[in-house]
Design an enzyme around this catalytic site. Sequence first.
Site, mmCIF file in Angstrom:
data_model
loop_
_atom_site.group_PDB
_atom_site.id
_atom_site.type_symbol
_atom_site.label_atom_id
_atom_site.label_comp_id
_atom_site.label_asym_id
_atom_site.label_seq_id
_atom_site.Cartn_x
_atom_site.Cartn_y
_atom_site.Cartn_z
ATOM 1 N N GLY A 207 0.842 -1.199 0.000
ATOM 2 C CA GLY A 207 0.000 0.000 0.000
ATOM 3 C C GLY A 207 0.872 1.242 0.000
ATOM 4 N N SER A 208 0.325 2.329 0.505
ATOM 5 C CA SER A 208 1.029 3.614 0.419
ATOM 6 C C SER A 208 2.145 3.708 1.456
ATOM 7 C CB SER A 208 0.030 4.745 0.649
ATOM 8 O OG SER A 208 -0.486 4.648 1.961
ATOM 9 N N ALA A 209 3.091 4.600 1.184
ATOM 10 C CA ALA A 209 4.192 4.814 2.130
ATOM 11 C C ALA A 209 3.652 5.348 3.458
ATOM 12 C CB ALA A 209 5.200 5.782 1.527
ATOM 13 N N ARG A 210 2.614 6.167 3.372
ATOM 14 C CA ARG A 210 2.059 6.748 4.609
ATOM 15 C C ARG A 210 1.607 5.629 5.557
ATOM 16 N NH1 ARG A 210 -3.157 9.093 5.851
ATOM 17 N NH2 ARG A 210 -3.813 8.120 3.922
ATOM 18 N N THR A 211 0.848 4.670 5.039
ATOM 19 C CA THR A 211 0.389 3.559 5.881
ATOM 20 C C THR A 211 1.567 2.672 6.281
ATOM 21 O OG1 THR A 211 -1.674 3.584 4.617
ATOM 22 C CG2 THR A 211 -1.294 1.683 6.021
ATOM 23 N N GLY A 212 2.458 2.419 5.336
ATOM 24 C CA GLY A 212 3.605 1.547 5.618
ATOM 25 C C GLY A 212 4.482 2.102 6.727
ATOM 26 N N GLU A 230 5.615 -3.307 1.160
ATOM 27 C CA GLU A 230 5.819 -2.907 -0.226
ATOM 28 C C GLU A 230 5.019 -1.634 -0.437
ATOM 29 O OE1 GLU A 230 5.279 -5.898 -3.122
ATOM 30 O OE2 GLU A 230 6.356 -7.396 -1.959
#
Length: 471
Positions: A207-212, A230
């Site tokens: 998913g997105s970098a923000r969530t990661g 990822e």
Amino acid sequence: MSDIELVSTEPATGAFLWRGACGNVDAEVTEARASWPAWAAQPLSYRAEALRRFANVVRARGEDFADLIARETGKPLWEARGEVEAVMAKVDTSISAFAERTGQRRLDAQMGSRLALRHKPHGVLAVLAPYNLPADIPNGHIVPALLAGNAVVFKPSEKTPATGAFLVDCYRAAGIPEGCVRLLIGGPETGRALSEHPLIDGLLFTGSARTGLALNRRFAEHPEKILALEMGGNNPILVWDTPDLYTAAVLVVQSAFLGAGQRCTAARRLIVDQRLADPLLEQINALIDRMIIDAPHADPAPFMGPMIDNDAADRLTERFLNLSGKGGRPIRYLERPVEGRPFVTPALVDMTEAGERPDAEFFGPLLQVIRAESFEAAVAEANNTRYGLCAALVSQDPRRYDAFWANIRAGVINWNRPTTGTSPKAPFGGLGWSGNHRPGAFYAADYCAYPVASSEAEQARASIGVGLRDG
Ligand code: NAD
């Protein structure tokens, strides 16, 4: 959307597609926990056979599956069919990957003992997936996880729950025990609760970098759990030393606008020799003029469909306007051709003179153009990002590619191919904010099992050679 049920509608038309109740995190994890020892105890051949049956189920239901993916994401039917092919192909690739990466090995033998390397499953793995490849991406985690002997709790994106439910139904129809693949319907809050559940042994996230990044912080307290991230990219495509600008334009268009730019591998920045920039942009503009943007089942078939929803299209529109506010010069305006629906036309902004170039992933058909004076400056510009997923060079000069390969920082580096061209037979992952060094695709086997080294002898034989007094 409420927290007791999710409703899915078709982006292209707004038509109702699916409705389902949100799941109970604790109940799903507990069920998976109870089921995984029996699954893990089965021989590998049993699990591989079950997964081969799953591929056959998907083949038999392939047209329905592709139809659903196309409706729920808005992507063209031809693209959804490709996604279904990838879901089926994952089974054989995972079986090869398991054998090559995490199978058994006899390392050496000395005096009646042997050193063996084997792998064990972690236990219960949570899988959190994005909306853009709602079958292929979670399946890319789930198949290797099941093959290795884990149980899975899978939460599809809240934007594509119907595809997630269809996928899980295919595992069930293949006879994979219900307790081993649990479907958890819900949004980000459900994802958060799943990631925090004490009885999961790990989390496989795309998913997105923000969530990661939020997950990475959460897991800092839990070194005992495996976390595979990822995330997105701010991917560059460079065009240098090429006389064939039409082909270069095709590669740029495929890189930036396939899937309406909603691919983690999509090019966000075109960095081009300033002498080639104007004629190349002319070719790119001519291709966009001819591009069919339409509903997934339209005839003639579209190159791309709408974005996933109006929020995403609004956000991209805002980003386009922001780039102009930061000194970007619009080359091609972002338009919303269908009132009330998230169709968006490809947009191009020249950022060469902009004071500040945002290092962000614009997840849609918006390409920034930067003209460079030298190849070295172009590569430095390409590396000017916290991300590091994909990068591509279009050039007829092999020496340019050698220099590009040596100096660019990315997990996927392509030459005269689009940034979006990746293979399930290779590892897939990125540097920086694109991942946490746990690449997926062929290397997904690595994060689905842990290695155990065993020194073994059939009979106990030992003597203490030194350090004892005569007795
Ligand atoms: P997202 O991060 O918003 O959501 C991904 C999943 O995480 C969803 O299931 C969502 O419900 C869940 N989630 C959201 N917030 C959460 C939180 N705080 N805690 C726990 N779970 C949470 O991503 P998206 O918008 O669905 O997908 C697009 C993104 O995915 C893009 O950034 C794209 O680059 C990336 N992506 C990466 C790859 C890759 O392989 N590297 C592949 C496809 C997509």
